[in-house]
Design a protein around this motif. Structure first.
Motif, PDB file in Angstrom:
ATOM      1  N   HIS A   1       0.814  -1.221   0.000  1.00 14.79           N
ATOM      2  CA  HIS A   1       0.000   0.000   0.000  1.00 14.79           C
ATOM      3  C   HIS A   1       0.846   1.269   0.000  1.00 14.79           C
ATOM      4  O   HIS A   1       0.342   2.356   0.269  1.00 14.79           O
ATOM      5  CB  HIS A   1      -0.925   0.001   1.224  1.00 14.79           C
ATOM      6  CG  HIS A   1      -1.886  -1.148   1.219  1.00 14.79           C
ATOM      7  ND1 HIS A   1      -2.468  -1.642   2.353  1.00 14.79           N
ATOM      8  CD2 HIS A   1      -2.337  -1.916   0.205  1.00 14.79           C
ATOM      9  CE1 HIS A   1      -3.246  -2.657   2.045  1.00 14.79           C
ATOM     10  NE2 HIS A   1      -3.173  -2.844   0.741  1.00 14.79           N
ATOM     11  N   ALA A   2       2.145   1.141  -0.246  1.00 11.78           N
ATOM     12  CA  ALA A   2       3.023   2.304  -0.239  1.00 11.78           C
ATOM     13  C   ALA A   2       2.542   3.354  -1.230  1.00 11.78           C
ATOM     14  O   ALA A   2       2.097   3.054  -2.329  1.00 11.78           O
ATOM     15  CB  ALA A   2       4.443   1.876  -0.598  1.00 11.78           C
ATOM     16  N   GLY A   3       2.612   4.609  -0.829  1.00 11.39           N
ATOM     17  CA  GLY A   3       2.249   5.695  -1.735  1.00 11.39           C
ATOM     18  C   GLY A   3       0.775   5.999  -1.785  1.00 11.39           C
ATOM     19  O   GLY A   3       0.347   6.813  -2.603  1.00 11.39           O
ATOM     20  N   LEU A   4      -0.029   5.396  -0.908  1.00 13.89           N
ATOM     21  CA  LEU A   4      -1.467   5.665  -0.958  1.00 13.89           C
ATOM     22  C   LEU A   4      -1.798   7.103  -0.569  1.00 13.89           C
ATOM     23  O   LEU A   4      -2.652   7.735  -1.152  1.00 13.89           O
ATOM     24  CB  LEU A   4      -2.206   4.724   0.000  1.00 13.89           C
ATOM     25  CG  LEU A   4      -2.667   3.385  -0.557  1.00 13.89           C
ATOM     26  CD1 LEU A   4      -3.479   2.665   0.495  1.00 13.89           C
ATOM     27  CD2 LEU A   4      -3.519   3.592  -1.795  1.00 13.89           C
ATOM     28  N   GLY A   5      -1.146   7.577   0.484  1.00 12.09           N
ATOM     29  CA  GLY A   5      -1.523   8.888   1.001  1.00 12.09           C
ATOM     30  C   GLY A   5      -2.867   8.819   1.686  1.00 12.09           C
ATOM     31  O   GLY A   5      -3.267   7.792   2.220  1.00 12.09           O
ATOM     32  N   ASP A   6      -3.605   9.920   1.657  1.00 10.16           N
ATOM     33  CA  ASP A   6      -4.906   9.962   2.305  1.00 10.16           C
ATOM     34  C   ASP A   6      -5.947   9.226   1.469  1.00 10.16           C
ATOM     35  O   ASP A   6      -5.781   8.991   0.282  1.00 10.16           O
ATOM     36  CB  ASP A   6      -5.353  11.414   2.513  1.00 10.16           C
ATOM     37  CG  ASP A   6      -4.437  12.145   3.482  1.00 10.16           C
ATOM     38  OD1 ASP A   6      -3.871  11.476   4.361  1.00 10.16           O
ATOM     39  OD2 ASP A   6      -4.295  13.373   3.346  1.00 10.16           O
ATOM     40  N   ALA A   7      -7.049   8.876   2.132  1.00 14.17           N
ATOM     41  CA  ALA A   7      -8.159   8.240   1.421  1.00 14.17           C
ATOM     42  C   ALA A   7      -8.734   9.219   0.403  1.00 14.17           C
ATOM     43  O   ALA A   7      -8.754  10.435   0.632  1.00 14.17           O
ATOM     44  CB  ALA A   7      -9.230   7.827   2.415  1.00 14.17           C
ATOM     45  N   PRO A   8      -9.208   8.734  -0.739  1.00 19.55           N
ATOM     46  CA  PRO A   8      -9.782   9.615  -1.759  1.00 19.55           C
ATOM     47  C   PRO A   8     -11.066  10.264  -1.268  1.00 19.55           C
ATOM     48  O   PRO A   8     -11.753   9.734  -0.404  1.00 19.55           O
ATOM     49  CB  PRO A   8     -10.054   8.658  -2.923  1.00 19.55           C
ATOM     50  CG  PRO A   8     -10.208   7.330  -2.286  1.00 19.55           C
ATOM     51  CD  PRO A   8      -9.261   7.314  -1.131  1.00 19.55           C
ATOM     52  N   ARG A   9     -11.396  11.398  -1.848  1.00 16.40           N
ATOM     53  CA  ARG A   9     -12.584  12.143  -1.432  1.00 16.40           C
ATOM     54  C   ARG A   9     -13.687  12.091  -2.472  1.00 16.40           C
ATOM     55  O   ARG A   9     -14.696  12.773  -2.347  1.00 16.40           O
ATOM     56  CB  ARG A   9     -12.205  13.611  -1.163  1.00 16.40           C
ATOM     57  CG  ARG A   9     -11.213  13.778  -0.021  1.00 16.40           C
ATOM     58  CD  ARG A   9     -11.775  13.275   1.293  1.00 16.40           C
ATOM     59  NE  ARG A   9     -10.808  13.326   2.375  1.00 16.40           N
ATOM     60  CZ  ARG A   9     -11.021  12.846   3.593  1.00 16.40           C
ATOM     61  NH1 ARG A   9     -12.169  12.256   3.857  1.00 16.40           N
ATOM     62  NH2 ARG A   9     -10.094  12.921   4.512  1.00 16.40           N
ATOM     63  N   ASP A  10     -13.517  11.279  -3.514  1.00 16.16           N
ATOM     64  CA  ASP A  10     -14.553  11.167  -4.530  1.00 16.16           C
ATOM     65  C   ASP A  10     -14.564   9.739  -5.051  1.00 16.16           C
ATOM     66  O   ASP A  10     -13.553   9.031  -4.978  1.00 16.16           O
ATOM     67  CB  ASP A  10     -14.288  12.143  -5.682  1.00 16.16           C
ATOM     68  CG  ASP A  10     -12.983  11.831  -6.390  1.00 16.16           C
ATOM     69  OD1 ASP A  10     -13.032  11.150  -7.424  1.00 16.16           O
ATOM     70  OD2 ASP A  10     -11.921  12.259  -5.886  1.00 16.16           O
ATOM     71  N   PRO A  11     -15.706   9.261  -5.573  1.00 17.82           N
ATOM     72  CA  PRO A  11     -15.789   7.875  -6.052  1.00 17.82           C
ATOM     73  C   PRO A  11     -14.775   7.543  -7.138  1.00 17.82           C
ATOM     74  O   PRO A  11     -14.222   6.445  -7.165  1.00 17.82           O
ATOM     75  CB  PRO A  11     -17.230   7.767  -6.561  1.00 17.82           C
ATOM     76  CG  PRO A  11     -17.988   8.795  -5.788  1.00 17.82           C
ATOM     77  CD  PRO A  11     -17.022   9.924  -5.604  1.00 17.82           C
ATOM     78  N   GLU A  12     -14.524   8.477  -8.041  1.00 10.66           N
ATOM     79  CA  GLU A  12     -13.592   8.204  -9.126  1.00 10.66           C
ATOM     80  C   GLU A  12     -12.195   7.942  -8.590  1.00 10.66           C
ATOM     81  O   GLU A  12     -11.501   7.028  -9.019  1.00 10.66           O
ATOM     82  CB  GLU A  12     -13.580   9.369 -10.116  1.00 10.66           C
ATOM     83  CG  GLU A  12     -12.786   9.059 -11.372  1.00 10.66           C
ATOM     84  CD  GLU A  12     -13.152   9.978 -12.528  1.00 10.66           C
ATOM     85  OE1 GLU A  12     -12.456   9.925 -13.544  1.00 10.66           O
ATOM     86  OE2 GLU A  12     -14.142  10.736 -12.397  1.00 10.66           O
ATOM     87  N   GLY A  13     -11.783   8.749  -7.597  1.00  9.96           N
ATOM     88  CA  GLY A  13     -10.477   8.535  -6.986  1.00  9.96           C
ATOM     89  C   GLY A  13     -10.399   7.201  -6.269  1.00  9.96           C
ATOM     90  O   GLY A  13      -9.366   6.523  -6.287  1.00  9.96           O
ATOM     91  N   LEU A  14     -11.505   6.795  -5.634  1.00  6.95           N
ATOM     92  CA  LEU A  14     -11.536   5.512  -4.944  1.00  6.95           C
ATOM     93  C   LEU A  14     -11.354   4.367  -5.930  1.00  6.95           C
ATOM     94  O   LEU A  14     -10.590   3.431  -5.678  1.00  6.95           O
ATOM     95  CB  LEU A  14     -12.852   5.354  -4.186  1.00  6.95           C
ATOM     96  CG  LEU A  14     -13.104   3.978  -3.557  1.00  6.95           C
ATOM     97  CD1 LEU A  14     -11.988   3.587  -2.605  1.00  6.95           C
ATOM     98  CD2 LEU A  14     -14.446   3.971  -2.841  1.00  6.95           C
ATOM     99  N   PHE A  15     -12.047   4.425  -7.057  1.00  8.20           N
ATOM    100  CA  PHE A  15     -11.887   3.373  -8.060  1.00  8.20           C
ATOM    101  C   PHE A  15     -10.434   3.279  -8.522  1.00  8.20           C
ATOM    102  O   PHE A  15      -9.871   2.189  -8.641  1.00  8.20           O
ATOM    103  CB  PHE A  15     -12.800   3.645  -9.257  1.00  8.20           C
ATOM    104  CG  PHE A  15     -14.139   2.980  -9.169  1.00  8.20           C
ATOM    105  CD1 PHE A  15     -14.251   1.598  -9.186  1.00  8.20           C
ATOM    106  CD2 PHE A  15     -15.296   3.731  -9.066  1.00  8.20           C
ATOM    107  CE1 PHE A  15     -15.486   0.981  -9.117  1.00  8.20           C
ATOM    108  CE2 PHE A  15     -16.534   3.122  -8.988  1.00  8.20           C
ATOM    109  CZ  PHE A  15     -16.639   1.745  -9.015  1.00  8.20           C
ATOM    110  N   ARG A  16      -9.830   4.422  -8.792  1.00  7.15           N
ATOM    111  CA  ARG A  16      -8.459   4.407  -9.294  1.00  7.15           C
ATOM    112  C   ARG A  16      -7.510   3.779  -8.275  1.00  7.15           C
ATOM    113  O   ARG A  16      -6.628   2.990  -8.620  1.00  7.15           O
ATOM    114  CB  ARG A  16      -8.006   5.826  -9.646  1.00  7.15           C
ATOM    115  CG  ARG A  16      -8.674   6.397 -10.900  1.00  7.15           C
ATOM    116  CD  ARG A  16      -7.878   7.580 -11.439  1.00  7.15           C
ATOM    117  NE  ARG A  16      -7.784   8.652 -10.454  1.00  7.15           N
ATOM    118  CZ  ARG A  16      -8.639   9.661 -10.350  1.00  7.15           C
ATOM    119  NH1 ARG A  16      -9.660   9.738 -11.192  1.00  7.15           N
ATOM    120  NH2 ARG A  16      -8.486  10.594  -9.444  1.00  7.15           N
TER     121      ARG A  16
END
Length: 721
Positions: A142-157
């Motif tokens: 999981h290296a490089g994840l950073g913070d959780a995404p704030r939109d569905p599109e970012g989550l999918f990516r």
């Protein structure tokens, strides 16, 4: 004609050699090209459905070579990657304010759980507790994840990237292992599995962007309710709140609960529950959020649990003595929004900040203003129960608000319980048996509940009965046995007990008879499960075996086997049936069939048309070509044996690798040699194939926190020795 104990299909009765049954166990094929494992009986042209490569039947025997330990380490790593992914999604879901994104986070968490179930089934392993290197391995993926995404599109990516990283990780590991080794094959299989996950997510992402329905949006309202906390497309005319249904209609001056010298009326309980709901809402609890109640049994436990449901959340009782690794597993599986506990000491971040210490919670409830219950559709999840975990990691069983409508029916019609009764259960409220029969059914009927904060022992239970004078007593066979062994049973009738109920594990007839002889009290034998809550099968004095309880419909999975006197699984229809399991699709498909519950337990039809418990599927084993029922063997060896506290039989490999029986027994102080001699005599009188190859004295049998026997722990002891 012999039949398979799992599916009851006809088998050749062989005295030696293997017997084969493919029911419920599709063949596994290994692709020689991409390494993907596919399950099924046939594929077009014998080609991999993913890359078109040549398929070869996967040979489980290769696990027995010298690479087994390292190969299993590869599978453990895969489990831990899935655990890490689920933890990421659950934590993000708890912190998310956007409802659509929050639902997607939770669906992805479920997806990781489904992947773990696939691994567990394929490689015949339980989901492991994380190894000491877990954090290192998780960071590598999981290296490089950073913070959780704030939109569905970012989550999918990010989800697609995680699966690709996992695939690359396993592919790189495969390249560093010896060609044709078991470890390399496993790494190739795991890499292919992760590539498939990435492809599925990529397809789902494309469908999501095109606003088309996809795989992650279920058309099953029950499955959707389990995943998101609320059903889809439900009618508006069946609206309830389970907590209000339990406590709103009773005389407010009537005593509802007694606990450790305190009393609470139904009016006071309603007020306190409504205040607790206000506290949850003030802390941001939204409909469908999960609340863990990790407390000893108490008035506070009841108020917190009912208050969660009153507020529209999902209540989850947790064993306050749960081992730390299991607690961490439950945290990452459930994604609790609020945790009520005596302290936060054993709860890691980010969940620690969501713990409400008990003292703080009491002050908040006292200061809050009562709120009205949230009225929801009857199929909205209200609470979870965790199964006892006798066969592995516990499963979260999801129950809907509707279940409380008929929860008191069996208690009233079969057990004769009324509002004038005083109910006491020795087991703890996080266990389905007391939660249902004491709390839910007791409140529904309007009875008085006696709650004991102590961890039960024979001595403490006998003292509580004497002090509180219950009229109905609920317990488990192992506790009844200990009460008899310690000569504490004779005072129950004098204390006012008029009826005893046994459930939670099989009740031997010899124990039931011994209890009646010692106390002159009738004992109801019951069979239930977390998936149906109530005792769907019960036996009162005079019944020939367990009978379907009121509101329960029962039929055998294999009617021919039942008619021939062979064990069979049952299909149980009940209004109390759960919505299903959290993220266990294979287990759900096996246990919930055509709208009915199908437990893994086996039953024999009695001459009078009832049912007799015959053990779980793994308690019917083939020894020297003949079937042996371990539950029946235990009863034959232990029935009426003076000095024997408890005993259990398990199947183990003998010195030649053939299946044999081992019998473990626990004797009273100073009775060990006497019990062993008596067992030797009984064993000598058995048919040769039933005779235990190992007779082993043990201080106490391993059990779950709910009192159920852990046979697999006994097998592990033999293998370790």
């Amino acid at each position: 004609m012999m039949r398979c104990p799992k599916c009851h299909q006809p088998l050749a009765d062989q005295d030696e050699g293997l017997y084969i049954c493919c029911a419920d166990a599709p063949m596994q094929w290994h692709c020689t090209g991409c390494g993907k494992v596919s399950e099924g009986f046939a594929f077009p042209y014998g080609r991999c459905p993913h890359c078109g490569g040549q398929l070869a039947l996967r040979d489980e025997s290769t696990r027995a070579d010298g690479d087994e330990a390292t190969a299993m380490a590869a599978v453990r790593t895969a489990f831990e990657i899935e655990l890490g992914g689920r933890a990421f999604y659950q934590r993000a879901a708890v912190d998310c304010d956007d409802n659509a994104l929050r639902a997607l986070f939770r669906r992805f968490a479920v997806m990781e759980g489904e992947h773990m179930e696939t691994l567990s089934r394929r490689y015949h392993l339980e989901t492991p507790n994380p190894s000491p290197e877990f954090q290192v391995e998780t960071a590598a993926i999981h290296a490089g994840l950073g913070d959780a995404p704030r939109d569905p599109e970012g989550l999918f990516r990010i989800a697609i990237a995680l699966e690709k990283k996992a695939a690359g990780f396993f592919a790189a590991r495969a390249e560093r292992t010896a060609p044709a080794s078991a470890e390399r094959r496993f790494y190739e299989e795991l890499a292919a599995e992760e590539r498939e996950h990435a492809e599925i997510l990529a397809s789902e992402y494309a469908r999501w962007r095109a606003r088309l329905p996809g795989l992650l949006a279920s058309g099953d309202p029950f499955a959707e309710a389990v995943r998101t906390g609320r059903p889809r497309d439900v009618a508006e005319d069946v609206q309830v709140n389970a907590a209000a249904m339990l406590i709103a209609a009773h005389d407010p001056g009537r005593i509802a609960i007694e606990c450790a010298g305190e009393r609470m009326t139904y009016g006071e309980l309603r007020d306190r529950v409504a205040r607790a709901a206000a506290v949850w809402r003030a802390r941001g609890l939204r409909p469908g959020d999960r609340v863990a109640v990790k407390l000893p049994d108490s008035l506070d436990w009841v108020v917190c649990w009912l208050g969660t449901i009153w507020a529209g959340g999902i209540a989850v009782g947790v064993n306050p003595r749960v081992p730390t690794p299991e607690w961490h597993y439950i945290l990452e599986e459930a994604g609790f929004n609020v945790i009520v506990a005596e302290s936060a000491d054993d709860t890691p971040e980010p969940w620690r900040s969501r713990v409400i210490p008990l003292a703080e919670g009491r002050r908040a409830v006292a200061a809050a203003q009562p709120v009205e219950p949230l009225i929801v559709h009857e199929d909205t999840p209200a609470f979870w129960l965790h199964t006892s975990g006798t066969s592995g990691k516990p499963k979260a069983v999801v129950h809907a608000h509707r279940c409380v409508r008929e929860v008191g029916r069996i208690s009233a019609e079969r057990m004769g319980i009324t509002a004038s009764d005083r109910l006491y259960a020795s087991s703890k409220l996080f266990f389905a048996y007391p939660l249902t029969n004491l709390l839910l059914a007791g409140l529904r009927i309007g009875a008085t509940l006696i709650i004991d904060p102590q961890w039960p022992t024979a001595q403490s239970v006998a003292e509580t009965v004497t002090a509180t004078r219950p009229t109905v007593f609920f317990s488990v066979p192992s506790l009844y046995r200990n009460l008899l062994h310690e000569k504490l049973a004779t005072g129950f009738a004098a204390a006012g007990v008029r009826r005893c109920v046994s459930a939670g594990e099989a009740l031997p007839q010899s124990l039931r008879t011994a209890w009646r002889d010692a106390t002159r009290l009738p004992m109801i034998d019951g069979y239930g499960a977390s998936e149906v809550l109530v005792l769907v099968l019960t036996a009162v004095d005079g019944d020939d075996g367990l009978q379907p309880s009121p509101g329960t419909a029962v039929e055998p999975v294999d009617a021919d086997a039942a008619a021939a006197g062979m064990p069979t699984r049952l299909l149980i229809g009940s209004a109390m049936q759960a919505l299903g399991y959290l993220d266990r699709p294979a287990a759900q498909a096996d246990s919930f069939r055509s709208g009915r519950f199908c437990p893994a337990d086996l039953f024999l039809r009695t001459p009078g048309g009832g049912w007799r418990f015959a053990g779980r599927e793994d308690s019917l084993v083939k020894i020297k070509g003949r079937w042996v029922n371990l539950v029946e063997l235990e009863e034959r060896l232990g029935a009426g044996l003076s000095g024997l506290r408890e005993g259990a039989a398990v199947c183990i490999p003998d010195a030649d690798g053939m299946d044999a029986v081992a019998y473990f027994f626990a004797a009273g102080d100073g009775d060990g040699e006497k019990v062993r001699r008596a067992l030797d005599e009984r064993i000598a009188a058995l048919p040769h194939y039933q005779r235990p190859a190992l007779l082993h004295a043990i201080e106490t049998l391993p059990r779950t926190a709910t009192g159920k026997l852990l046979r697999r722990k006994l097998v592990e002891q033999v293998r370790a020795g």
